[in-house]
Scaffold this motif. Structure first.
Motif, PDB file in Angstrom:
ATOM      1  N   ARG A 175     -36.201   9.773  11.676  1.00  0.00           N
ATOM      2  CA  ARG A 175     -37.382   9.027  11.137  1.00  0.00           C
ATOM      3  C   ARG A 175     -37.596   9.400   9.593  1.00  0.00           C
ATOM      4  N   GLY A 176     -37.514  10.484   9.214  1.00  0.00           N
ATOM      5  CA  GLY A 176     -37.761  10.961   7.951  1.00  0.00           C
ATOM      6  C   GLY A 176     -36.749  10.406   6.940  1.00  0.00           C
ATOM      7  N   ALA A 177     -35.732   9.997   7.320  1.00  0.00           N
ATOM      8  CA  ALA A 177     -34.665   9.491   6.612  1.00  0.00           C
ATOM      9  C   ALA A 177     -34.925   7.982   6.521  1.00  0.00           C
ATOM     10  N   LEU A 178     -35.465   7.225   7.480  1.00  0.00           N
ATOM     11  CA  LEU A 178     -35.841   5.892   7.323  1.00  0.00           C
ATOM     12  C   LEU A 178     -37.094   5.844   6.558  1.00  0.00           C
ATOM     13  N   GLN A 179     -38.032   6.835   6.795  1.00  0.00           N
ATOM     14  CA  GLN A 179     -39.268   6.621   5.877  1.00  0.00           C
ATOM     15  C   GLN A 179     -39.053   6.912   4.384  1.00  0.00           C
ATOM     16  N   ALA A 180     -37.785   7.775   4.120  1.00  0.00           N
ATOM     17  CA  ALA A 180     -37.535   7.765   2.613  1.00  0.00           C
ATOM     18  C   ALA A 180     -36.898   6.729   1.846  1.00  0.00           C
ATOM     19  N   LEU A 181     -36.729   5.643   2.761  1.00  0.00           N
ATOM     20  CA  LEU A 181     -36.146   4.351   2.154  1.00  0.00           C
ATOM     21  C   LEU A 181     -37.133   3.668   1.246  1.00  0.00           C
ATOM     22  N   PRO A 182     -36.551   3.080   0.321  1.00  0.00           N
ATOM     23  CA  PRO A 182     -37.741   2.151  -0.891  1.00  0.00           C
ATOM     24  C   PRO A 182     -38.275   0.891  -0.063  1.00  0.00           C
ATOM     25  N   GLY A 183     -39.601   1.034   0.154  1.00  0.00           N
ATOM     26  CA  GLY A 183     -40.320   0.057   1.127  1.00  0.00           C
ATOM     27  C   GLY A 183     -40.175  -1.404  -0.127  1.00  0.00           C
ATOM     28  N   VAL A 184     -40.151  -2.321   0.850  1.00  0.00           N
ATOM     29  CA  VAL A 184     -40.100  -3.711   0.183  1.00  0.00           C
ATOM     30  C   VAL A 184     -40.997  -4.587   1.215  1.00  0.00           C
ATOM     31  N   ASP A 185     -42.234  -5.087   0.493  1.00  0.00           N
ATOM     32  CA  ASP A 185     -43.020  -5.722   1.253  1.00  0.00           C
ATOM     33  C   ASP A 185     -42.452  -7.329   1.271  1.00  0.00           C
ATOM     34  N   LEU A 186     -41.844  -7.733   2.216  1.00  0.00           N
ATOM     35  CA  LEU A 186     -41.435  -8.736   2.374  1.00  0.00           C
ATOM     36  C   LEU A 186     -42.384 -10.175   2.415  1.00  0.00           C
ATOM     37  N   LEU A 321     -40.542 -14.138 -11.283  1.00  0.00           N
ATOM     38  CA  LEU A 321     -39.179 -14.159 -10.832  1.00  0.00           C
ATOM     39  C   LEU A 321     -38.230 -12.856 -11.345  1.00  0.00           C
ATOM     40  N   ASP A 322     -38.743 -12.248 -12.227  1.00  0.00           N
ATOM     41  CA  ASP A 322     -37.925 -11.131 -12.870  1.00  0.00           C
ATOM     42  C   ASP A 322     -38.405 -10.009 -11.960  1.00  0.00           C
ATOM     43  N   ARG A 323     -39.420  -9.900 -11.124  1.00  0.00           N
ATOM     44  CA  ARG A 323     -39.900  -9.067 -10.462  1.00  0.00           C
ATOM     45  C   ARG A 323     -39.296  -9.048  -9.039  1.00  0.00           C
ATOM     46  N   LEU A 324     -39.179 -10.270  -8.637  1.00  0.00           N
ATOM     47  CA  LEU A 324     -38.459 -10.575  -7.254  1.00  0.00           C
ATOM     48  C   LEU A 324     -36.933 -10.121  -7.250  1.00  0.00           C
ATOM     49  N   GLN A 325     -36.400 -10.477  -8.490  1.00  0.00           N
ATOM     50  CA  GLN A 325     -34.876 -10.212  -8.729  1.00  0.00           C
ATOM     51  C   GLN A 325     -34.795  -8.908  -8.587  1.00  0.00           C
ATOM     52  N   SER A 326     -35.396  -8.057  -8.955  1.00  0.00           N
ATOM     53  CA  SER A 326     -34.959  -6.433  -9.122  1.00  0.00           C
ATOM     54  C   SER A 326     -35.325  -5.916  -7.551  1.00  0.00           C
ATOM     55  N   LEU A 327     -35.641  -6.742  -6.567  1.00  0.00           N
ATOM     56  CA  LEU A 327     -35.897  -6.162  -5.256  1.00  0.00           C
ATOM     57  C   LEU A 327     -34.516  -5.805  -4.361  1.00  0.00           C
ATOM     58  N   ASP A 328     -34.463  -4.925  -3.745  1.00  0.00           N
ATOM     59  CA  ASP A 328     -33.400  -4.471  -2.808  1.00  0.00           C
ATOM     60  C   ASP A 328     -33.831  -4.825  -1.338  1.00  0.00           C
ATOM     61  N   LEU A 329     -33.371  -6.053  -0.892  1.00  0.00           N
ATOM     62  CA  LEU A 329     -33.680  -6.161   0.241  1.00  0.00           C
ATOM     63  C   LEU A 329     -32.753  -5.697   1.416  1.00  0.00           C
ATOM     64  N   ASP A 330     -31.758  -5.266   1.262  1.00  0.00           N
ATOM     65  CA  ASP A 330     -30.938  -4.544   2.373  1.00  0.00           C
ATOM     66  C   ASP A 330     -30.388  -3.239   1.891  1.00  0.00           C
ATOM     67  N   PRO A 331     -31.255  -2.262   1.652  1.00  0.00           N
ATOM     68  CA  PRO A 331     -30.730  -1.043   1.340  1.00  0.00           C
ATOM     69  C   PRO A 331     -30.064  -0.287   2.451  1.00  0.00           C
ATOM     70  N   PRO A 332     -28.984   0.473   2.123  1.00  0.00           N
ATOM     71  CA  PRO A 332     -28.091   1.106   3.400  1.00  0.00           C
ATOM     72  C   PRO A 332     -28.888   2.050   4.001  1.00  0.00           C
ATOM     73  N   LEU A 333     -29.055   1.589   5.400  1.00  0.00           N
ATOM     74  CA  LEU A 333     -29.969   2.576   6.452  1.00  0.00           C
ATOM     75  C   LEU A 333     -28.983   3.727   6.930  1.00  0.00           C
ATOM     76  N   PRO A 334     -29.784   4.799   7.301  1.00  0.00           N
ATOM     77  CA  PRO A 334     -29.139   6.030   7.650  1.00  0.00           C
ATOM     78  C   PRO A 334     -28.540   5.852   9.127  1.00  0.00           C
ATOM     79  N   GLU A 335     -27.584   6.744   9.516  1.00  0.00           N
ATOM     80  CA  GLU A 335     -27.163   6.575  10.732  1.00  0.00           C
ATOM     81  C   GLU A 335     -28.347   7.196  11.960  1.00  0.00           C
ATOM     82  N   LEU A 336     -28.547   6.306  13.017  1.00  0.00           N
ATOM     83  CA  LEU A 336     -29.626   6.940  14.031  1.00  0.00           C
ATOM     84  C   LEU A 336     -28.863   7.190  15.328  1.00  0.00           C
TER      85      LEU A 336
END
Length: 352
Positions: A175-186, A321-336
């Protein structure tokens, strides 16, 4: 003293002794009578006391007989009570034995029920862990996976089982590894693209630059010179006008400015921009980072080619558009999978 006086004294002393003896006899008789009277009173009191004591003894004898009868009755009652107490003791012993048997039976039933409840809770936790893995691997939903792990952690904590500590520790790590991921407000990002789509039809398109910037009318020009042509100021003003006339020529042109595209093609440009923005929003909602970035880059090039780059609305759209282009929508998730494996091992080792 004479010889005639001595006999007189002797005679007098002889006459006193009988009186004294009489007085002594009277006193003795009085004392004897008083003593007899006292003895009679004491005897009478003693007889009364003896009579009273005899009456008291007879009364005590009767009371003693009654007490003996009551004691006999009490002994009989005590014997009956003792017999009843013995029977009650036997009954209580039998009831205690039955209660012990019932407690043992209830303990076994409770153990069975608690074991069943615990196993049912663990099976529910296993389902939550499966959901967390599916949200992470298939939907790439880090928040949903973290919520599922949080629910699983709460249920394991409610069981208060020390043997589940390793599983709870693994859950906390994942759970801590998931919470450490950069958050994206889709949702906020999708709303930003929706706002751009609504504002896009008002963006000004680029126009064609004419060959001659401006043209003035050919009518008679007014000679703006003050009164008194012969003054030095008038001569200076005339010279200045001649110099300006040699540099600039102002003419009027009533024809409209030519556009880059005809009106029907401008509508097509607007529709293409809306389609590109819609594609970027769809890529954003489907977590396709590469497609979204490529589409946003295409939209920015399209704005540069067909829209006025100095307009505030276009500049604001470019910044968003420049701000949206810098978003990472699919960061690598940890093994669960570690906590799920530990839980399944515990379920396999626990008897049903």
């Amino acid at each position: 003293m004479t010889e005639y006086e001595v006999p007189a004294r002797v005679t007098s002393s002889r006459s006193v002794w009988p009186v004294l003896l009489s007085l002594l006899l009277i006193v003795a008789l009085a004392g004897t009578g008083y003593a007899g009277w006292r003895l009679w009173q004491q005897r009478a009191a003693t007889e009364e006391t003896v009579a009273a004591q005899d009456t008291l003894l007879r009364r005590l004898s009767r009371q003693l007989g009654d007490a003996s009868a009551e004691i006999q009755q009490l002994r009989q009652r005590q014997s009956d009570v003792t017999e009843a107490a013995r029977r009650n003791t036997d009954t209580l012993g039998s009831l205690a034995s039955r209660a012990d048997d019932a407690d043992a039976t209830l303990a076994r039933i409770n153990t069975t029920i608690q074991g069943g409840r615990s196993r049912a809770q663990l099976v529910a936790v296993e389902q939550l862990l499966l959901i967390a893995n599916e949200r992470a691997r298939l939907a790439h939903d880090a928040k949903g996976a973290a919520d599922a792990l949080s629910l699983a952690q709460d249920r394991l904590g409610a069981l208060a089982e020390p043997q589940l500590f390793a599983i709870r520790e693994s859950l906390a790590t994942e759970r801590g590894a998931l919470q450490a991921l950069p958050g994206v407000d889709l949702e906020a990002s999708a709303l930003s693209l929706s706002a751009l789509i609504r504002r896009a039809p008002q963006f000004p398109q680029r126009s064609r630059t004419p060959a001659q910037t401006s043209v003035v009318d050919s009518g008679p020009s007014r000679d703006l010179k003050p009164a008194g042509d012969s003054s030095a100021w008038s001569r200076g003003w005339s010279s200045f006008r001649e110099v300006l006339g040699a540099v600039f020529i102002l003419r009027r042109n009533d024809k409209p400015v030519d556009r880059l595209l005809p009106p029907e093609q401008e509508v097509l440009v607007g529709q293409l921009l809306l389609m590109k923005l819609e594609t970027a929003r769809a890529a954003l909602l489907s977590h396709q980072t590469g497609v979204m970035r490529a589409t946003i880059e295409d939209v920015e090039g399209f704005l540069d080619d067909y829209y006025r780059s100095d307009d505030p609305a276009v500049l604001g759209a470019r910044a968003e558009l420049d701000r949206l282009q810098s978003l990472d929508l699919d960061p690598p998730l940890p093994e669960l999978g570690r906590s799920l494996g530990l839980l399944r091992a515990y379920l396999d080792a626990t008897p049903r």
